[in-house]
Design an enzyme around this catalytic site. Structure first.
Site, mmCIF file in Angstrom:
data_model
loop_
_atom_site.group_PDB
_atom_site.id
_atom_site.type_symbol
_atom_site.label_atom_id
_atom_site.label_comp_id
_atom_site.label_asym_id
_atom_site.label_seq_id
_atom_site.Cartn_x
_atom_site.Cartn_y
_atom_site.Cartn_z
ATOM 1 C CD GLN A 13 10.798 -28.991 14.417
ATOM 2 O OE1 GLN A 13 9.927 -28.209 14.101
ATOM 3 N NE2 GLN A 13 12.082 -28.758 14.176
ATOM 4 N N GLY A 14 10.924 -33.094 17.286
ATOM 5 C CA GLY A 14 12.163 -33.770 17.672
ATOM 6 C C GLY A 14 13.144 -33.849 16.515
ATOM 7 C CB SER A 43 18.004 -29.717 17.254
ATOM 8 O OG SER A 43 17.731 -28.770 16.253
ATOM 9 C CB SER A 82 9.692 -25.587 21.557
ATOM 10 O OG SER A 82 10.787 -24.846 21.106
ATOM 11 C CD GLU A 106 11.205 -24.603 12.310
ATOM 12 O OE1 GLU A 106 10.992 -24.714 13.523
ATOM 13 O OE2 GLU A 106 12.199 -25.101 11.765
#
Length: 362
Positions: A119-120, A122, A154, A238
């Site tokens: 997941q891009g 932050s 991650s 999340e």
């Protein structure tokens, strides 16, 4: 409320226990070894019929009730097996906002583990204030060109694909100029830089630099400028513990710590036991609501705060019982410190609760 298994649930639990008895010891549960084998663990779960339990059949899931995810989480914790890979937020994002073509192309490989994802979101200057992100996507014919820098990504070093947020309209209000893309990670213009954590883990997080990487225009998720809607779906998932995976693992660790205490347990352990039981009952209520068709919005921030408090209480209890003598428990304490930052800081969650639930001005 009756928490007992139905006959079908009991049969599923029994079959899962039998399978875990044969495989659980093969897979590490912490450290770099866990991250190195996570993909293999994902594929093993899927091949045995224990992954994607509540997701659609046409995408590779089983379309079972969410309670089966609960049973899976409980039994994984009880067996000392790794947790199931955390992909629900990505499935939720693409499932709600992606076109039929994007869902059919990408979700089956995500669910069966044949394609790895990250997941891009932050960035170094856009963590909790995600809307200030600076990564850009500039359209050039039938593709977009990406420039920017992501962090705390991650699995970025093993990912085939990334669900990326980038700014496509720098003149629009900051929440409305962001778009979402599915971008290939194995291409020129993508550079990885791993981040070593204080707990010693070196392979969980990474920095990713995009310098002229390209993504086809048909891999835009939703319409241009609708990335913020997807982002809120993802972070909302999340923040809400819809199943009992966290509670089951926290409870098990508290019981293991109690077994190591001689004499009067430290106050930190007693408080961790109280908070763990509170979280267990709270997420059971959330599960009941989910089974009744109730969905939540900003209430997920309450859940995120509760998870943060409980995990950090359990981490403090581990430190109180063993000090720094046990590397794994010390790692649990150190990792718990990140809970108040990842997924949105505790301060952000309190602001959401104040403004969107209590109606206060912040």
């Amino acid at each position: 409320m009756d928490f007992r298994d139905s006959p079908q649930e009991a049969a599923f639990r029994s079959r899962l226990r039998d399978w875990l008895a044969t495989v659980a010891g093969r897979f590490p549960t912490s450290g770099d070894e866990y991250w190195a084998k996570q993909g293999e663990w994902h594929r093993a779960l899927y091949a045995a019929g224990f992954f994607g339990l509540s997701w659609p059949k046409n995408l590779g899931g089983h379309e079972l009730a969410p309670v089966y995810d609960v049973i899976l989480d409980e039994e994984l914790a009880a067996a000392g097996a790794p947790p199931r890979p955390s992909l629900g937020y990505l499935v939720s994002g693409l499932g709600r906002h992606g076109s039929t073509e994007i869902q059919r192309r990408f979700l089956p490989g995500m669910i069966d583990g044949s394609e790895r994802w990250c997941q891009g979101f932050s960035e170094p200057g856009a963590g909790s204030d995600l809307a200030s992100l600076r990564t850009t996507a500039t359209q050039n014919g039938d593709h977009y060109v990406i420039h920017g820098h992501k962090i705390w990504t991650s699995y970025s070093d093993v990912a085939d694909w990334c669900l990326l947020l980038a700014r496509t309209d720098p003149k629009a209000p900051r929440h409305k100029g962001i778009s979402a893309f599915v971008i290939a990670m194995n291409q020129p213009g993508v550079r990885q830089r791993p981040l070593r954590m204080i707990s010693g883990v070196t392979t969980e997080f990474g920095q990713v630099e995009f310098d002229g990487a390209v993504v086809p225009a048909d891999q835009l998720v939703g319409a241009p400028g609708e990335g913020w809607k997807l982002a809120m779906t993802v972070v909302g998932h999340e923040r809400e513990p819809a199943t009992l995976g966290y509670a089951a693992r926290y409870g098990k660790l508290v019981r293991q710590l109690a077994a190591r205490v001689e004499g009067t347990p430290p106050a930190e352990l007693a408080w961790a036991a109280v908070e763990t039981e509170m979280l267990r009952l709270h997420v059971r209520r959330r599960l009941s609501e989910q089974l009744d068709g109730v969905s939540h919005g900003p209430e997920g921030s309450l859940d995120k705060l509760l998870m943060t408090w409980v995990e950090q209480s359990v981490g403090h209890a581990a430190l109180a019982v063993t000090g720094t003598r046990d590397p794994e428990l010390l790692g649990a304490y150190l990792y718990s410190r990140a809970q108040s930052v990842m997924g949105g800081t505790s301060q952000i969650q309190k602001n959401i609760i104040a403004s969107r639930i209590l109606g206060l001005e912040v």
